[in-house]
Design an enzyme around this catalytic site. Structure first.
Site, PDB file in Angstrom:
ATOM      1  N   MET A   1       0.825  -1.210   0.000  1.00 17.78           N
ATOM      2  CA  MET A   1       0.000   0.000   0.000  1.00 17.78           C
ATOM      3  C   MET A   1       0.860   1.260   0.000  1.00 17.78           C
ATOM      4  O   MET A   1       1.806   1.391   0.784  1.00 17.78           O
ATOM      5  CB  MET A   1      -0.884  -0.023   1.255  1.00 17.78           C
ATOM      6  CG  MET A   1      -1.702   1.222   1.503  1.00 17.78           C
ATOM      7  SD  MET A   1      -2.761   1.046   2.974  1.00 17.78           S
ATOM      8  CE  MET A   1      -1.548   1.037   4.289  1.00 17.78           C
TER       9      MET A   1
ATOM     10  N   ASP B   1       5.281  -5.342  14.717  1.00 18.87           N
ATOM     11  CA  ASP B   1       4.468  -4.637  13.726  1.00 18.87           C
ATOM     12  C   ASP B   1       3.470  -3.688  14.380  1.00 18.87           C
ATOM     13  O   ASP B   1       2.681  -4.095  15.229  1.00 18.87           O
ATOM     14  CB  ASP B   1       3.718  -5.653  12.859  1.00 18.87           C
ATOM     15  CG  ASP B   1       3.345  -5.099  11.498  1.00 18.87           C
ATOM     16  OD1 ASP B   1       2.809  -3.974  11.451  1.00 18.87           O
ATOM     17  OD2 ASP B   1       3.591  -5.783  10.485  1.00 18.87           O
TER      18      ASP B   1
ATOM     19  N   SER C   1       3.611  -6.776   2.102  1.00 15.36           N
ATOM     20  CA  SER C   1       2.386  -6.279   2.715  1.00 15.36           C
ATOM     21  C   SER C   1       1.194  -6.746   1.881  1.00 15.36           C
ATOM     22  O   SER C   1       1.082  -7.937   1.585  1.00 15.36           O
ATOM     23  CB  SER C   1       2.444  -4.758   2.875  1.00 15.36           C
ATOM     24  OG  SER C   1       1.463  -4.316   3.793  1.00 15.36           O
ATOM     25  N   GLN C   2       0.289  -5.840   1.439  1.00 15.61           N
ATOM     26  CA  GLN C   2      -0.904  -6.307   0.736  1.00 15.61           C
ATOM     27  C   GLN C   2      -0.558  -7.050  -0.561  1.00 15.61           C
ATOM     28  O   GLN C   2      -1.344  -7.862  -1.049  1.00 15.61           O
ATOM     29  CB  GLN C   2      -1.866  -5.150   0.449  1.00 15.61           C
ATOM     30  CG  GLN C   2      -1.374  -4.126  -0.547  1.00 15.61           C
ATOM     31  CD  GLN C   2      -2.342  -2.954  -0.718  1.00 15.61           C
ATOM     32  OE1 GLN C   2      -3.138  -2.639   0.174  1.00 15.61           O
ATOM     33  NE2 GLN C   2      -2.277  -2.279  -1.858  1.00 15.61           N
TER      34      GLN C   2
ATOM     35  N   HIS D   1       6.753  -3.062  10.641  1.00 18.51           N
ATOM     36  CA  HIS D   1       6.262  -3.521   9.345  1.00 18.51           C
ATOM     37  C   HIS D   1       7.242  -3.213   8.210  1.00 18.51           C
ATOM     38  O   HIS D   1       7.617  -2.057   7.994  1.00 18.51           O
ATOM     39  CB  HIS D   1       4.913  -2.862   9.063  1.00 18.51           C
ATOM     40  CG  HIS D   1       4.154  -3.488   7.945  1.00 18.51           C
ATOM     41  ND1 HIS D   1       3.726  -4.791   7.966  1.00 18.51           N
ATOM     42  CD2 HIS D   1       3.759  -2.999   6.742  1.00 18.51           C
ATOM     43  CE1 HIS D   1       3.084  -5.073   6.846  1.00 18.51           C
ATOM     44  NE2 HIS D   1       3.096  -4.001   6.080  1.00 18.51           N
TER      45      HIS D   1
END
Length: 297
Positions: free
Chosen positions: A33, A225, A107-108, A281
């Site tokens: 993202m 995270d 991530s995504q 993260h």
């Protein structure tokens, strides 16, 4: 010259015995993202790092759109199902990938590449490495990457108002993997992306078969995270249904117990790899990446 001529038969014999040099498996990466394919401090850095450590490797860093700005914007606002279709088309027409490839999602990008594995088996994905991917979705955005904080403030308000309305689902990426444990029925009925790839509305045997074809499914969780809620989603765990405090690991979820995606069978076969790394993260060192991730490539 005589010495060179004498050496030629020996070299030919060696070539016959050893065979051609083993081809290096290509790598496909998908950013997270607010990022883009070629950001020099993120995906550009990762691509150069892999190319330096594995000479001759072909690395495709996925770009959704005609430039980096569009790519970044699409990570917020382009329907994920359309993005996955676009990626499947890119992979199917890339001559470097036709013999198979490894995939690495950040991530995504982790859950998006899993959708590619489940929906588009040709060319074949060999290993999937999910670095901080949220495979059971998220129920909160504690903070946002880089300069995207104002966008995330708006996203939070939008999700609070109506994550599962048709308009929000179709036009806000993060809503498509928003998983509200207090509204499981709304999630199952109205999530147009995550509920589908996680087999929440029925069993798509093709999804299961395609995912189980992976050699390894590697999931990396960041142990400190502060961006993903809950962090255990990075290991396919989530909140226990009906509340948002107690989390359970993948092995205690109905998805695993009913083996709707084949994860139980993959786990027993040693195909699931759960890795933890200290840090927030997507914060990791080059040394960790070299020693822990590169061996899967």
């Amino acid at each position: 010259m005589a010495a060179l001529r004498a050496a030629v038969p020996v070299l030919v014999l060696l070539g016959l015995c050893l065979g051609p040099a083993a081809a290096v498996t290509p790598l496909v990466i998908w950013h997270g993202m607010g990022d883009s394919c070629c950001n020099p401090v993120s995906m550009g850095y990762v691509q150069k790092l892999v190319e330096k450590k594995i000479p001759g490797i072909y690395v495709l860093s996925l770009k959704i759109g005609s430039n980096m700005i569009q790519d970044m914007e699409n990570s917020f606002f382009m329907n994920v199902n359309d993005q996955v279709r676009e990626v499947c088309s890119q992979l199917a027409t890339d001559p470097h990938l036709q013999g198979g490839y490894n995939a690495m999602g950040f991530s995504q990008g982790g859950q998006f590449l899993r959708a590619v594995a489940q929906r588009c088996p040709a060319p074949p994905m060999l290993n999937l490495i999910s670095i901080g991917g949220q495979h059971q979705g998220v129920f909160g955005f504690p903070r946002c990457p880089g300069e995207s904080s104002h966008v995330c403030d708006w996203i939070r308000k939008t999700l609070d108002l109506g994550a599962y309305t048709k308009a929000v689902q179709e036009h806000l990426v993060q809503a498509e993997y928003w998983h509200d444990p207090l509204k499981e029925e709304d999630y199952r009925k109205n999530s147009i992306f995550l509920a589908d790839i996680n087999q929440e509305r029925g069993i798509n045997e093709t999804y299961k078969k395609n995912l189980m074809a992976l050699k390894k499914f590697v999931m990396v969780k960041f142990l400190n995270d502060t961006m993903v809620d809950p962090p255990i989603s990075e290991w396919f765990g989530f909140y226990k249904s009906g509340q948002a405090k107690e989390t359970i690991p993948l092995q205690e979820t109905s998805l695993y117990k009913e083996d709707r995606l084949g994860l139980q069978e993959m786990d027993k076969a040693g195909k699931l790899v759960f890795l933890g790394v200290k840090g927030d993260h997507l914060h990791f060192s080059e040394e960790w990446f070299d020693s822990t991730i590169l061996p899967f490539l």
